[in-house]
Each structure stands twice: as structure tokens, then as C-alpha cells.
Design an enzyme around this catalytic site. Structure first.
Site, PDB file in Angstrom:
ATOM      1  N   MET A  38      19.699   2.485   6.695  1.00  0.00           N
ATOM      2  CA  MET A  38      18.208   2.023   6.448  1.00  0.00           C
ATOM      3  C   MET A  38      18.176   1.746   4.887  1.00  0.00           C
ATOM      4  SD  MET A  38      15.967   1.177   9.184  1.00  0.00           S
ATOM      5  CE  MET A  38      14.717   2.137   9.298  1.00  0.00           C
ATOM      6  N   GLY A  39      18.323   2.478   3.734  1.00  0.00           N
ATOM      7  CA  GLY A  39      18.652   2.507   2.435  1.00  0.00           C
ATOM      8  C   GLY A  39      17.730   3.770   1.828  1.00  0.00           C
ATOM      9  N   LEU A  41      17.733   6.042   0.048  1.00  0.00           N
ATOM     10  CA  LEU A  41      18.479   7.288   0.495  1.00  0.00           C
ATOM     11  C   LEU A  41      17.741   8.609  -0.063  1.00  0.00           C
ATOM     12  CD1 LEU A  41      22.071   5.158  -0.171  1.00  0.00           C
ATOM     13  CD2 LEU A  41      20.717   5.722   1.854  1.00  0.00           C
ATOM     14  N   GLY A  44      18.696  13.706   2.616  1.00  0.00           N
ATOM     15  CA  GLY A  44      19.480  13.843   4.257  1.00  0.00           C
ATOM     16  C   GLY A  44      20.719  13.219   4.176  1.00  0.00           C
ATOM     17  N   HIS A  45      20.127  11.732   3.603  1.00  0.00           N
ATOM     18  CA  HIS A  45      21.556  10.605   3.584  1.00  0.00           C
ATOM     19  C   HIS A  45      22.995  11.059   3.119  1.00  0.00           C
ATOM     20  CE1 HIS A  45      17.737   7.539   4.618  1.00  0.00           C
ATOM     21  NE2 HIS A  45      18.526   7.994   5.117  1.00  0.00           N
ATOM     22  N   GLY A 156      21.596  11.175  11.976  1.00  0.00           N
ATOM     23  CA  GLY A 156      21.421  12.593  11.173  1.00  0.00           C
ATOM     24  C   GLY A 156      20.526  13.292  12.640  1.00  0.00           C
ATOM     25  N   GLN A 157      20.410  14.139  12.636  1.00  0.00           N
ATOM     26  CA  GLN A 157      19.793  15.318  14.330  1.00  0.00           C
ATOM     27  C   GLN A 157      18.637  14.241  14.342  1.00  0.00           C
ATOM     28  OE1 GLN A 157      20.788  16.300  16.395  1.00  0.00           O
ATOM     29  NE2 GLN A 157      18.649  17.259  17.881  1.00  0.00           N
ATOM     30  N   LYS A 158      17.443  14.817  12.768  1.00  0.00           N
ATOM     31  CA  LYS A 158      15.962  14.657  12.568  1.00  0.00           C
ATOM     32  C   LYS A 158      16.319  13.613  13.739  1.00  0.00           C
ATOM     33  CE  LYS A 158      14.379  12.347   9.912  1.00  0.00           C
ATOM     34  NZ  LYS A 158      12.995  11.569  10.751  1.00  0.00           N
ATOM     35  N   ASP A 159      16.120  12.002  14.044  1.00  0.00           N
ATOM     36  CA  ASP A 159      16.451  11.254  14.673  1.00  0.00           C
ATOM     37  C   ASP A 159      17.272  11.002  16.149  1.00  0.00           C
ATOM     38  OD1 ASP A 159      14.828   9.274  13.003  1.00  0.00           O
ATOM     39  OD2 ASP A 159      16.797   9.741  12.101  1.00  0.00           O
TER      40      ASP A 159
HETATM   41  O1  PAF Z   1      18.488   5.656  11.781  1.00  0.00           O
HETATM   42  C1  PAF Z   1      18.156   4.539  10.620  1.00  0.00           C
HETATM   43  O2  PAF Z   1      18.196   4.818   9.713  1.00  0.00           O
HETATM   44  C2  PAF Z   1      18.510   3.639  11.523  1.00  0.00           C
HETATM   45  O3  PAF Z   1      17.893   3.342  12.973  1.00  0.00           O
HETATM   46  C3  PAF Z   1      20.190   2.721  11.546  1.00  0.00           C
HETATM   47  C4  PAF Z   1      21.201   3.709  12.733  1.00  0.00           C
HETATM   48  C5  PAF Z   1      20.945   2.791  10.733  1.00  0.00           C
HETATM   49  C6  PAF Z   1      19.529   1.472  12.463  1.00  0.00           C
HETATM   50  O4  PAF Z   1      19.263   0.471  12.112  1.00  0.00           O
END
Ligand code: PAF
Length: 298
Positions: A38-39, A41, A44-45, A156-159
Site C-alpha cells: 500500500m506504499g 515503503l 520491511g518492504h 511480510g510475516q508481521k501480517d
Molecule cells: O499488506 C498490505 O500492504 C495490504 O494488505 C496488501 C496485501 C497490499 C493488500 O492491499
């Protein structure tokens, strides 16, 4: 290892542009990795993207804040949007394409298709606190996978519950996409890196360290032989409450179904959500797998 591109990523704005880009890569015999984001960044990204660049010949990062996964009282409007900085990071890391669609391009007028993630996986814990959230995540991720047809997609594992939902949907819908889950990246004090950390005041940021601290204490208890999930959860909860955090849930769950377990075992996960002021943070550790987040004794 593929040689990273040194050019700015190609900008793609519609699902059909994404599909054509991916088809061109595949026609040239090149593998495609996708990193949905979702930007806003952060490190982690960056770790996900670097892994995707190492694994694949071509990488597309998607940047889209999808309204479908936010509840009416959630932070869709104020979610941080930092597109220029994001695109510059993508250039630095050697990403080949950035998919940055508008809401209209992703959700055509009259859209009636929904996805429903049922059972504990969709309806418990994050699913209970954020009704409809995983249905929204499932819809946007499915649309990204269908348009981009990547060989691999990175999360990412955090989610953790999102990872389990995405793994399940990739299998249920026969997408053929390999879902790669990468370890949580933490700041040096142990706090899991999240775009929502930007909302925290310096004082709240300090109190947020109760999260890694509580998780580390519960992991130490598990390593010392404690197997009652309720005892592990109580340890985490007390730590959070002592620092004034408003606990939404703490649970010990199976990694694939997110059903709660009474007796904790290696690979089970301690998951939590808590509010600090107006900011809601989540975190997770995998028992017997992860090293304890630093920050104990805060
Ligand atoms: O984890 C995220 O950033 C969002 O839930 C995702 C996977 C990009 C879906 O919008």
C-alpha cells in the site's frame, strides 16, 4: 542471481497494462515476482523487494491503498501516501515495474463480485476486530494476482493472518502463484516496522516497546517449558497493559488456520493487536522458530 535493473521502474496504471507487461516478461522466458504493497515503503518492504529481486528475473511492486479492506471508521483517508519517495526506493533496489492504479482502474463502476474468507481464518482475531477486512484483502490480492500472473508473490510475516489468508486463497483458487512469506523486520529496539508507526508520538513510540518486550517474555516462558497458551497470553497482555496499551487480543494460534490452541507447540504463533492512543498495531512471533524480539525488560 539476476542483475538488478538500474533504471527507473516502468509505470503501469491499469490491470491490462500490468497483464501485458507480465505477458511480455513470460514470453521472453523471464520469471516474474510481485510485491503487493500500500506504499509508504519502509525497511520491511525493502526486505521483501530485495528478496523478490534476488528470486526473479523481473519484479513488479504494486502500490495501491485499497478502500475495500478498510472499515468505515478506519484510517483509509489518513493512511500515509509517499509515492515520490516510494518510486525512488524502487529505482534504488532495481525493481523493473511499479503498478500504481487509481481506485477507478481497480474497481470499475458496478462491481458486484465479492470474496468471502470464512471460518476462523477470516472471522476470528483480526477478522473479528476488522469485519470485512480479509474479504477486502482477498479481493484486491486476487485481482493483482489475476492481472499480474506472477510466478511468486511476497508478503511480510508481521501480517500473519493476512499471510495465512493469502496462502489459502492462492491454493483455493488454483492461482499457481507461489506465496513467499518473509520474516518480520524490526527496529533495533525490537518494534516491528510498520507504516502505522508513523502515527506514534515519541512517548507512544516508547510505550509501544511493551509489544516486543511482552512477546520476548512469553517466548522465554515457552522455551523454559510453559505450554499453557493462556499463561503465555497472560504474560503478553500484562506487559502491554502495564504500559497503558489497550489490548484488542492476544492469542496462540495454528499458523495455517488461525484456530486457537490450548496447548502451545513449536510453529504455533502468538499474535496480538493493541491500541496506543489512536494507533492500532499488530505483531506476531513464531514459537520455536523466531528469535525473541529485542527490547525485553522495557
Ligand atoms: O499488506 C498490505 O500492504 C495490504 O494488505 C496488501 C496485501 C497490499 C493488500 O492491499
Amino acid at each position: 542471481m539476476p542483475i538488478p535493473s538500474t533504471e527507473a521502474p516502468e509505470l503501469l496504471a491499469t490491470p491490462s497494462e500490468l497483464r501485458s507487461w507480465s505477458a511480455r516478461c513470460h514470453a521472453a522466458g523471464l520469471s516474474v515476482g510481485m510485491v503487493p504493497t500500500m506504499g509508504a515503503l519502509h525497511a520491511g518492504h525493502r526486505a521483501l523487494i530485495e528478496r523478490a529481486v534476488a528470486d526473479n528475473d523481473r519484479v513488479v511492486v504494486t502500490i495501491f491503498v485499497s478502500p475495500a479492506q478498510f472499515g468505515p471508521r478506519e484510517d483509509f483517508a489518513r493512511y500515509p501516501r509517499t509515492l515520490d519517495a516510494d518510486l525512488s526506493l524502487l529505482g534504488d533496489v532495481g525493481v523493473h515495474a511499479a503498478f500504481v492504479p487509481s481506485v477507478e482502474a481497480m474497481y470499475p463502476p458496478g462491481l458486484v463480485t465479492r470474496l468471502d474468507i470464512s471460518g476462523p481464518l477470516g472471522e476470528r482475531l483480526e477478522g473479528a476486530s476488522r469485519p470485512g477486512h480479509f474479504n477486502g484483502v482477498a479481493l484486491v490480492v486476487t485481482k493483482l494476482l489475476v492481472a499480474g500472473l506472477p510466478d511468486r508473490a511476497y508478503f511480510g510475516q508481521k501480517d500473519a493472518q493476512q499471510c495465512a489468508v493469502v496462502r489459502r486463497l492462492a491454493r483455493d483458487l488454483d492461482t499457481g502463484v507461489e506465496i513467499v512469506v518473509c520474516p518480520t523486520v524490526r527496529d533495533t529496539d525490537g518494534l516491528a516496522i510498520s507504516s502505522r508507526n508513523l502515527y506514534l508520538s515519541p512517548e507512544e513510540r516508547m510505550r509501544a516497546l511493551a509489544i516486543p518486550s511482552g512477546l520476548a517474555e512469553a517466548m522465554a516462558q515457552f522455551d523454559a517449558g510453559e505450554r499453557h497458551s493462556s499463561a503465555l497470553a497472560t504474560t503478553v497482555r500484562s506487559c502491554l497493559e502495564n504500559k497503558g496499551l489497550d489490548v484488542d487480543y492476544v492469542a496462540v494460534v495454528k499458523a495455517d488456520t488461525f484456530s486457537e490452541v490450548e496447548t502451545a507447540a513449536p510453529t504455533n504463533q502468538i499474535v496480538l493487536a493493541a491500541r496506543i492512543g489512536n494507533t492500532r498495531l499488530i505483531d506476531v512471533v513464531r514459537l520455536g522458530v523466531d528469535t525473541a524480539p529485542v527490547g525485553r525488560g522495557v
